[in-house]
Scaffold this active site. Structure first.
Site, mmCIF file in Angstrom:
data_model
loop_
_atom_site.group_PDB
_atom_site.id
_atom_site.type_symbol
_atom_site.label_atom_id
_atom_site.label_comp_id
_atom_site.label_asym_id
_atom_site.label_seq_id
_atom_site.Cartn_x
_atom_site.Cartn_y
_atom_site.Cartn_z
ATOM 1 N N CYS A 196 34.119 -30.956 36.058
ATOM 2 C CA CYS A 196 33.896 -32.162 35.243
ATOM 3 C C CYS A 196 32.667 -32.959 35.681
ATOM 4 O O CYS A 196 32.227 -33.850 34.965
ATOM 5 C CB CYS A 196 35.122 -33.066 35.271
ATOM 6 S SG CYS A 196 36.553 -32.326 34.500
ATOM 7 N N HIS A 251 33.051 -40.718 33.555
ATOM 8 C CA HIS A 251 33.732 -39.507 33.104
ATOM 9 C C HIS A 251 35.033 -39.931 32.427
ATOM 10 O O HIS A 251 35.744 -40.803 32.915
ATOM 11 C CB HIS A 251 34.014 -38.598 34.304
ATOM 12 C CG HIS A 251 34.884 -37.423 33.965
ATOM 13 N ND1 HIS A 251 34.634 -36.620 32.874
ATOM 14 C CD2 HIS A 251 35.990 -36.922 34.565
ATOM 15 C CE1 HIS A 251 35.559 -35.676 32.827
ATOM 16 N NE2 HIS A 251 36.392 -35.836 33.829
ATOM 17 N N ASN A 301 39.822 -35.326 27.769
ATOM 18 C CA ASN A 301 38.888 -34.959 28.831
ATOM 19 C C ASN A 301 38.085 -33.733 28.381
ATOM 20 O O ASN A 301 38.626 -32.625 28.310
ATOM 21 C CB ASN A 301 39.673 -34.669 30.108
ATOM 22 C CG ASN A 301 38.770 -34.343 31.290
ATOM 23 O OD1 ASN A 301 37.578 -34.102 31.126
ATOM 24 N ND2 ASN A 301 39.348 -34.328 32.480
HETATM 25 O O1 UT7 Z 1 38.620 -34.529 35.159
HETATM 26 C C1 UT7 Z 1 39.039 -34.738 36.475
HETATM 27 C C2 UT7 Z 1 40.296 -34.074 36.768
HETATM 28 N N1 UT7 Z 1 41.503 -34.535 36.176
HETATM 29 C C3 UT7 Z 1 41.952 -35.792 36.236
HETATM 30 O O2 UT7 Z 1 41.282 -36.718 36.610
HETATM 31 C C4 UT7 Z 1 43.391 -36.008 35.881
HETATM 32 C C5 UT7 Z 1 44.075 -36.801 36.946
HETATM 33 N N2 UT7 Z 1 45.479 -37.034 36.728
HETATM 34 C C6 UT7 Z 1 45.999 -37.768 35.722
HETATM 35 O O3 UT7 Z 1 45.293 -38.193 34.823
HETATM 36 C C7 UT7 Z 1 47.469 -38.127 35.779
HETATM 37 O O4 UT7 Z 1 47.969 -37.810 37.049
HETATM 38 C C8 UT7 Z 1 48.332 -37.413 34.695
HETATM 39 C C9 UT7 Z 1 48.042 -38.012 33.328
HETATM 40 C C10 UT7 Z 1 48.061 -35.939 34.702
HETATM 41 C C11 UT7 Z 1 49.819 -37.651 34.982
HETATM 42 O O5 UT7 Z 1 50.110 -39.041 35.076
HETATM 43 P P1 UT7 Z 1 50.932 -39.631 36.321
HETATM 44 O O6 UT7 Z 1 51.131 -41.051 36.069
HETATM 45 O O7 UT7 Z 1 50.191 -39.226 37.568
HETATM 46 O O8 UT7 Z 1 52.306 -38.889 36.177
HETATM 47 P P2 UT7 Z 1 53.045 -37.905 37.203
HETATM 48 O O9 UT7 Z 1 52.302 -36.617 37.343
HETATM 49 O O10 UT7 Z 1 53.400 -38.654 38.446
HETATM 50 O O11 UT7 Z 1 54.375 -37.615 36.404
HETATM 51 C C12 UT7 Z 1 55.297 -38.654 36.042
HETATM 52 C C13 UT7 Z 1 56.399 -38.060 35.197
HETATM 53 C C14 UT7 Z 1 56.988 -36.763 35.786
HETATM 54 O O12 UT7 Z 1 58.357 -36.745 35.494
HETATM 55 P P3 UT7 Z 1 59.456 -37.191 36.610
HETATM 56 O O13 UT7 Z 1 59.233 -36.270 37.759
HETATM 57 O O14 UT7 Z 1 59.120 -38.618 36.922
HETATM 58 O O15 UT7 Z 1 60.737 -37.003 35.889
HETATM 59 C C15 UT7 Z 1 56.304 -35.689 35.012
HETATM 60 O O16 UT7 Z 1 57.048 -34.490 34.961
HETATM 61 O O17 UT7 Z 1 55.864 -37.681 33.921
HETATM 62 C C16 UT7 Z 1 56.193 -36.311 33.640
HETATM 63 N N3 UT7 Z 1 55.166 -35.727 32.793
HETATM 64 C C17 UT7 Z 1 55.186 -35.848 31.453
HETATM 65 N N4 UT7 Z 1 56.053 -36.432 30.618
HETATM 66 C C18 UT7 Z 1 55.784 -36.377 29.300
HETATM 67 C C19 UT7 Z 1 54.051 -35.054 33.159
HETATM 68 N N5 UT7 Z 1 53.340 -34.702 32.075
HETATM 69 C C20 UT7 Z 1 54.019 -35.184 31.006
HETATM 70 C C21 UT7 Z 1 53.800 -35.157 29.618
HETATM 71 N N6 UT7 Z 1 54.689 -35.757 28.799
HETATM 72 N N7 UT7 Z 1 52.711 -34.551 29.075
#
Ligand code: UT7
Length: 323
Positions: free
Chosen positions: A114, A250, A280
């Protein structure tokens, strides 16, 4: 003193819009979750017969038009991507052929996930400042949807396809004031595509060529790292936070963008935010955002822009630009 000035911008998004509602039918997710956690409302997806270089060519054409420069006057192409059409030739060579850029002018791809556009801009700036080229195309283009496992809700809701480009020219007046590039391979396991042709074709399965990400851990590193690079960039130029007119970040997640803006003390109306429209788009995201804000008149000649990116590798970088 020779500087690199941005004299034109352009971008391209594929026609096909994929909404959050469509993703609800594919994985256990919801429009509300995606909007609240990422800020994304929709993304674009390339047509079946469309490739990364096709998008790059369209974005480059638009940038040349806006600069009023003919393709024949370009003497360097640097293209950031992690989804080249083929192993070789590079997408930059495909752009060169399609646009009729001078035969013999160097054209190559830069791969820093990225962060690729910022890396490409840095490399180009060094060419121009040292007399290696006079007028260049710098492009960021990616077909991230080709790297998605549509059954992995942790990644498939985040990414989209697109391309952006700038035309830059050697000039006596300041343009790019500084660039800052970094990489750290020690945490590559948090964000990667676990397969490439160098690993051979023997143990391929359906997830081999797909993005694998530990999102929450990547999120934390991204916020910390981007906060640091903002400080580094301002300090290198002896500038204060309030000197920055526009943050052009970004576009990965609106919460990461907000955290960087807070660090700069910038209100969100001085931050270019396009992630809601296309998710993204990796290498394309900064030039897409830049082009949007230039075309709608927000970014004006003379404004001070801070561009910053973070991606797989990990890689990260910034550029401070007098527009
Ligand atoms: O381009 C550079 C590289 N990439 C990035 O910069 C991305 C960086 N990461 C992120 O943007 C965020 O971490 C995400 C958007 C991917 C995830 O958000 P988060 O607030 O960090 O959520 P999390 O991974 O801690 O997950 C929270 C909950 C989990 O469920 P439990 O364990 O709390 O029951 C996940 O399983 O959200 C769940 N979850 C979803 N729920 C609904 C993860 N993906 C999804 C989804 N829909 N698509």
């Amino acid at each position: 003193m020779t500087y690199t000035r941005i004299i034109g911008t352009g971008s391209y998004l594929p026609e096909r819009i994929m909404t959050n509602a469509e993703l609800e039918a594919l994985v256990d997710t919801s429009d509300t979750w995606i909007r609240e956690r990422t800020g994304i409302a929709e993304r674009r997806v390339v047509a079946e017969n469309q490739t990364c270089s096709d998008m790059a060519i369209e974005a480059a054409r638009a940038a040349l038009d806006s600069a009023g420069v003919a393709a024949a006057d370009i003497d360097l192409i640097v293209l950031g991507t992690c989804t080249p059409d083929r192993v070789f030739p590079s997408n930059a060579c495909l752009v060169q052929r399609a646009l009729g850029v001078q035969q013999g002018a160097p054209a190559f791809d830069v791969a820093a996930a990225c962060s690729s556009f910022v890396f490409a801009l840095d490399v180009t700036d060094r060419f121009l400042r040292t007399g290696g080229a006079r007028r260049a195309l710098v492009i960021g283009a990616d077909t991230m949807t080709r790297l998605l496992n549509w059954r992995d809700r942790g990644t498939c809701v985040l990414f989209g396809d697109g391309a952006g480009a700038v035309v830059v020219e050697a000039s006596d007046t300041p343009g790019i004031l500084s660039t800052h590039l970094h990489a750290d391979g020690t945490q590559e396991d948090l964000l990667n595509v676990p397969w490439g042709p160098g690993l051979g074709y023997e143990r391929l399965d359906e997830t081999s060529g797909k993005i694998s990400m530990r999102g929450n851990e990547v999120f934390k590193v991204a916020v910390r790292t981007l906060g640091r690079i903002v400080d580094e960039t301002l300090a290198a130029n002896g500038l204060k936070k309030e000197d920055v007119d526009w943050l052009v970040p970004h576009q990965a997640n609106v919460r990461i963008i907000q955290a960087t803006a807070r660090k700069l003390g910038l209100p969100m109306d001085r931050v270019v935010q396009t992630v809601q429209h296309h998710g993204n788009t990796s290498s394309a995201s900064i030039p897409l955002a830049l082009d949007a804000a230039v075309r709608d008149g927000r970014i004006k000649p003379g404004d001070l822009l801070l561009l910053e990116a973070f991606g797989g590798g990990f890689t990260w970088g910034s550029a401070l630009v007098r527009f």
